[in-house]
Design an enzyme around this catalytic site. Structure first.
Site, PDB file in Angstrom:
ATOM      1  CG  ASP A   1     -11.571  55.849 166.681  1.00  0.00           C
ATOM      2  OD1 ASP A   1     -12.342  56.465 165.918  1.00  0.00           O
ATOM      3  OD2 ASP A   1     -11.859  55.565 167.867  1.00  0.00           O
TER       4      ASP A   1
ATOM      5  NE  ARG B   1     -11.358  59.320 169.729  1.00  0.00           N
ATOM      6  CZ  ARG B   1     -11.329  59.283 168.410  1.00  0.00           C
ATOM      7  NH1 ARG B   1     -12.380  58.861 167.728  1.00  0.00           N
ATOM      8  NH2 ARG B   1     -10.263  59.663 167.740  1.00  0.00           N
TER       9      ARG B   1
ATOM     10  CG  HIS C   1     -16.836  53.808 166.702  1.00  0.00           C
ATOM     11  ND1 HIS C   1     -15.544  53.426 166.410  1.00  0.00           N
ATOM     12  CD2 HIS C   1     -16.787  55.142 166.900  1.00  0.00           C
ATOM     13  CE1 HIS C   1     -14.756  54.475 166.452  1.00  0.00           C
ATOM     14  NE2 HIS C   1     -15.484  55.532 166.739  1.00  0.00           N
TER      15      HIS C   1
ATOM     16  CG  HIS D   1     -15.053  56.146 162.282  1.00  0.00           C
ATOM     17  ND1 HIS D   1     -16.316  56.585 162.606  1.00  0.00           N
ATOM     18  CD2 HIS D   1     -14.263  56.482 163.334  1.00  0.00           C
ATOM     19  CE1 HIS D   1     -16.300  57.174 163.789  1.00  0.00           C
ATOM     20  NE2 HIS D   1     -15.069  57.112 164.266  1.00  0.00           N
TER      21      HIS D   1
END
Ligand code: SIN
Length: 275
Positions: free
Chosen positions: A101, A266, A251, A99
């Site tokens: 983000d 994150r 990623h 995906h």
């Protein structure tokens, strides 16, 4: 002053940057180097850093405004930082499919900064794939077909995660927003390079095509995008930091460390609508 060094990690994606201390405010020169390397290589890695959550937030805000992810549980006391956690008794991890983000947002997150807080004794790597390389290696014929084509991206998968266990760490029907259209081939806002922009987690079909018509081409593009030659697999160590550009890479987090804790922090950074 320590010399900044940049070491490419693989043929098409990733570079390790040394000579920068992320626990300090970056100088203008350091910031420029980090951003230029990020936009060229798609993801930059730093080792042996000692960043507090405050340093993580400051680094992010030196680059862009923070775009708080509405589905992730925040870190206690730090609402701007999302927690990516897997406990020893949990079997499902976050981000196990390819995906980019926030591709389901009108203005997707430009970047994400992931800091290792607790790493398993083995495994738990993250793999990055270059969407510049994926685009560049399409035939001229397929490039022509994709030019001007748009695809639907959805956040509906967060509404009721199939797995109850992951639902405690992600989710929220009330935070799902209407699907958005993104160009299948985007132009990077800074480098001007073209990149493929479809991913198997959030992209569900082409504009004006049925689901049945979309599936074969999407399946082809999902597989093409992550060919091993376009990828780099990053092994985390305590003090590792990865900063990626969601317009350039996809990623995936490998789930191969059952029985051990993996805890990451994150931050996602605000981006602009993609052209
Ligand atoms: C994510 O998908 O953003 C998390 C990646 C990781 O945990 O390695």
């Amino acid at each position: 002053m320590t010399q900044i060094q940049i070491h490419p990690s693989a043929g098409y994606v990733g570079a390790e940057i040394s000579g920068i201390d992320l626990s300090q405010t970056l100088s203008d020169t350091e910031l420029e180097q980090v951003k230029n390397t990020l936009f060229e290589y798609g993801v930059v890695f730093f080792r042996e850093q000692t960043m507090r959550p405050e340093d993580h937030i400051r680094l992010a805000e030196q680059v862009s405004e923070i775009d708080i992810n509405r589905f992730f549980k925040p870190v206690d006391g730090y609402p701007k930082i999302a927690e990516v956690r897997k406990e020893p008794d949990q079997t499902v991890n976050i981000g196990s499919m390819w995906h980019s983000d926030h591709s389901y947002d009108t203005a997707p997150a430009m970047g994400s900064i992931l800091v290792a807080r607790e790493v398993p004794p083995y495994g738990g790597d993250t793999v990055f794939a270059s969407m510049y390389a994926a685009y560049d290696h399409l035939s001229d014929g397929l490039k022509t077909t994709l030019e001007g084509l748009k695809a639907w991206h959805t956040s509906s998968g967060f509404a009721a995660p199939a797995d109850k266990e992951i639902g405690d760490r992600l989710g929220g029907q009330d935070r799902v927003t209407p699907d958005v259209l993104q160009n299948v081939v985007i132009k990077h806002p800074v480098t001007g390079r073209k990149a493929l922009y479809v991913n198997e987690t959030f992209t569900v079909g082409f504009e004006g095509w049925t689901a049945e018509e979309s599936k074969p081409l999407l399946d082809y593009l999902f597989a093409h995008a992550v060919k091993p030659a376009f990828c780099y697999r990053f092994s985390w160590r305590p003090g590792s930091v990865a900063f990626w550009d969601n317009r350039v890479v996809q990623h995936l987090a490998i789930n191969d460390y059952h029985g051990h804790r993996r805890l990451m922090h994150r931050i996602t950074l605000k981006g602009v609508p993609l052209q």
